[in-house]
Design a protein around this motif. Structure first.
Motif, PDB file in Angstrom:
ATOM      1  N   THR A 149      -2.832  -4.731  -5.801  1.00 55.40           N
ATOM      2  CA  THR A 149      -1.403  -4.720  -5.562  1.00 55.40           C
ATOM      3  C   THR A 149      -0.718  -5.817  -6.350  1.00 55.40           C
ATOM      4  O   THR A 149       0.341  -5.631  -6.921  1.00 55.40           O
ATOM      5  CB  THR A 149      -1.122  -4.891  -4.056  1.00 55.40           C
ATOM      6  N   GLU A 186      -3.816   3.202 -10.299  1.00 56.34           N
ATOM      7  CA  GLU A 186      -3.513   4.426  -9.562  1.00 56.34           C
ATOM      8  C   GLU A 186      -4.355   4.460  -8.297  1.00 56.34           C
ATOM      9  O   GLU A 186      -5.547   4.165  -8.336  1.00 56.34           O
ATOM     10  CB  GLU A 186      -3.830   5.645 -10.423  1.00 56.34           C
ATOM     11  N   LYS A 187      -3.723   4.860  -7.174  1.00 52.98           N
ATOM     12  CA  LYS A 187      -4.478   4.920  -5.921  1.00 52.98           C
ATOM     13  C   LYS A 187      -5.566   5.978  -6.027  1.00 52.98           C
ATOM     14  O   LYS A 187      -5.415   6.995  -6.681  1.00 52.98           O
ATOM     15  CB  LYS A 187      -3.560   5.141  -4.722  1.00 52.98           C
ATOM     16  N   TYR A 225       5.224  -4.449   3.366  1.00 54.33           N
ATOM     17  CA  TYR A 225       5.548  -3.063   3.048  1.00 54.33           C
ATOM     18  C   TYR A 225       7.020  -2.921   3.402  1.00 54.33           C
ATOM     19  O   TYR A 225       7.362  -2.884   4.592  1.00 54.33           O
ATOM     20  CB  TYR A 225       4.669  -2.131   3.873  1.00 54.33           C
ATOM     21  N   LYS A 284      -7.395   5.932  -1.675  1.00 55.13           N
ATOM     22  CA  LYS A 284      -6.451   7.043  -1.822  1.00 55.13           C
ATOM     23  C   LYS A 284      -5.360   6.973  -0.767  1.00 55.13           C
ATOM     24  O   LYS A 284      -4.293   7.523  -0.939  1.00 55.13           O
ATOM     25  CB  LYS A 284      -7.184   8.389  -1.676  1.00 55.13           C
ATOM     26  N   PRO A 289      -0.263   4.041   1.456  1.00 55.32           N
ATOM     27  CA  PRO A 289       0.991   4.754   1.733  1.00 55.32           C
ATOM     28  C   PRO A 289       2.025   4.541   0.626  1.00 55.32           C
ATOM     29  O   PRO A 289       2.087   3.475   0.007  1.00 55.32           O
ATOM     30  CB  PRO A 289       1.479   4.131   3.041  1.00 55.32           C
ATOM     31  N   ARG A 290       2.830   5.574   0.392  1.00 55.78           N
ATOM     32  CA  ARG A 290       3.922   5.472  -0.569  1.00 55.78           C
ATOM     33  C   ARG A 290       4.875   4.374  -0.138  1.00 55.78           C
ATOM     34  O   ARG A 290       5.063   4.141   1.047  1.00 55.78           O
ATOM     35  CB  ARG A 290       4.685   6.792  -0.627  1.00 55.78           C
ATOM     36  N   GLY A 291       5.464   3.689  -1.112  1.00 54.91           N
ATOM     37  CA  GLY A 291       6.463   2.686  -0.787  1.00 54.91           C
ATOM     38  C   GLY A 291       6.345   1.451  -1.656  1.00 54.91           C
ATOM     39  O   GLY A 291       5.554   1.391  -2.581  1.00 54.91           O
ATOM     40  N   THR A 292       7.171   0.469  -1.323  1.00 54.54           N
ATOM     41  CA  THR A 292       7.240  -0.779  -2.075  1.00 54.54           C
ATOM     42  C   THR A 292       6.530  -1.886  -1.314  1.00 54.54           C
ATOM     43  O   THR A 292       6.773  -2.080  -0.123  1.00 54.54           O
ATOM     44  CB  THR A 292       8.705  -1.174  -2.323  1.00 54.54           C
ATOM     45  N   HIS A 309       5.187  -0.565  -6.411  1.00 56.51           N
ATOM     46  CA  HIS A 309       5.645   0.679  -5.788  1.00 56.51           C
ATOM     47  C   HIS A 309       4.590   1.750  -6.012  1.00 56.51           C
ATOM     48  O   HIS A 309       4.208   2.003  -7.151  1.00 56.51           O
ATOM     49  CB  HIS A 309       6.978   1.129  -6.376  1.00 56.51           C
ATOM     50  N   PHE A 310       4.097   2.311  -4.930  1.00 58.62           N
ATOM     51  CA  PHE A 310       3.191   3.463  -5.010  1.00 58.62           C
ATOM     52  C   PHE A 310       3.965   4.700  -4.607  1.00 58.62           C
ATOM     53  O   PHE A 310       4.605   4.721  -3.557  1.00 58.62           O
ATOM     54  CB  PHE A 310       1.973   3.278  -4.092  1.00 58.62           C
ATOM     55  N   SER A 311       3.902   5.720  -5.450  1.00 60.03           N
ATOM     56  CA  SER A 311       4.628   6.968  -5.116  1.00 60.03           C
ATOM     57  C   SER A 311       3.652   8.075  -4.795  1.00 60.03           C
ATOM     58  O   SER A 311       2.471   7.932  -4.907  1.00 60.03           O
ATOM     59  CB  SER A 311       5.541   7.372  -6.254  1.00 60.03           C
TER      60      SER A 311
END
Length: 165
Positions: free
Chosen positions: A13, A66-67, A95, A134, A137-140, A163-165
């Motif tokens: 991260t 990448e997750k 988060y 994997k 969670p999506r978010g910042t 940020h994971f989308s």
């Protein structure tokens, strides 16, 4: 979440790409003069000239991470003073506005993950492969790693926004 399980996530991260978060439309509120050298988006918390650890370079492959995929982290630096047992890391992961992790970890224990042990001194060069979960969670996410000697002298301080989308 166990600290040992969260360290790869925390490290990945910290090194996730700013361009992934901000794209070409927004400008990050980060002072580029504080950027950590190399192919990464890490920033120092303040002018690193007073830090005990001089970070020469940190590279990621791939960048951005990448997750659910492997991430290779290569780092090179120099400890200008000997770091003894009982050095520590203050770790914080948020988060959005929610604090997920706010803990203190033993630096020497964490260095075992890259086959190093205390005392730490001189030039260091390491490579670490981690697989990102994997299930991120999506978010910042906002991450802060503030590192100190046993006598509370700052070794380094790093931050990132991911940020994971």
């Amino acid at each position: 979440m166990k600290l040992t399980l969260s360290v790869p996530l925390l490290l990945s991260t910290l090194v996730a790409s700013k361009s992934f978060l901000f794209g070409n439309q927004q400008q990050p509120l980060v002072d580029d003069s504080l950027s950590v050298p190399g192919d990464n988006p890490l920033s120092f918390c303040a002018n690193p000239s007073d830090y005990i650890l001089t970070i020469e370079k940190v590279d990621l492959d791939p960048n951005p991470p990448e997750k659910g995929k492997a991430l290779q982290i290569k780092a090179k630096g120099n400890f200008t003073q000997k770091i003894e047992q009982d050095a520590y890391i203050n770790l914080s992961v948020k988060y959005g506005l929610i604090t997920l992790i706010n803990t203190q970890a033993d630096l020497c224990e964490q260095m075992k993950e890259v086959d190093e042990s205390c005392p730490l001194e001189g030039a260091k060069d390491f490579t670490k492969d981690v697989t990102l979960p994997k299930q991120i969670p999506r978010g910042t996410y906002t991450v802060l790693a503030d590192v100190y000697t046993k006598t509370d002298v700052q070794i380094t301080c790093l931050r990132a926004i991911v940020h994971f989308s």
